[in-house]
Design a protein around this motif. Sequence first.
Motif, PDB file in Angstrom:
ATOM      1  N   CYS A  76      12.480  13.821 -39.955  1.00  0.00           N
ATOM      2  CA  CYS A  76      11.360  14.152 -40.853  1.00  0.00           C
ATOM      3  C   CYS A  76      10.087  13.431 -40.417  1.00  0.00           C
ATOM      4  CB  CYS A  76      11.693  13.784 -42.293  1.00  0.00           C
ATOM      5  SG  CYS A  76      12.980  14.823 -43.014  1.00  0.00           S
ATOM      6  N   THR A  77      10.234  12.196 -39.969  1.00  0.00           N
ATOM      7  CA  THR A  77       9.073  11.436 -39.509  1.00  0.00           C
ATOM      8  C   THR A  77       8.482  12.067 -38.262  1.00  0.00           C
ATOM      9  OG1 THR A  77       9.919   9.391 -40.464  1.00  0.00           O
ATOM     10  CG2 THR A  77       8.284   9.169 -38.706  1.00  0.00           C
TER      11      THR A  77
ATOM     12  N   ARG B 243       6.537  15.022 -39.363  1.00  0.00           N
ATOM     13  CA  ARG B 243       5.292  14.604 -40.021  1.00  0.00           C
ATOM     14  C   ARG B 243       4.260  14.168 -38.979  1.00  0.00           C
ATOM     15  NH1 ARG B 243       7.017  10.618 -42.922  1.00  0.00           N
ATOM     16  NH2 ARG B 243       6.139   8.940 -41.670  1.00  0.00           N
TER      17      ARG B 243
END
Length: 76
Positions: free
Chosen positions: A41-42, A45
Amino acid sequence: KYSPIKRKSSTNEYTKAFDELPDSAAVPVRTAAQILGVSECTVWRWAREGRIRAIKVGQRSTRFPVSDIRQLLAIA
């Protein structure tokens, strides 16, 4: 410009061979996350924020340039 590396049976094979990959190679999100020590997810992002480039190589396939990963590692 970027040459995605062929899929291997284990993501660990990518991370073991990371130092040997040319800067022109690109790796999947899971590998990028493992190498950077962050979650997938990072990585997504960071791609949205422009910290790392995301290269679409198919309708449902995205790769991340090894050169960008190395730059992020150098900053850390």
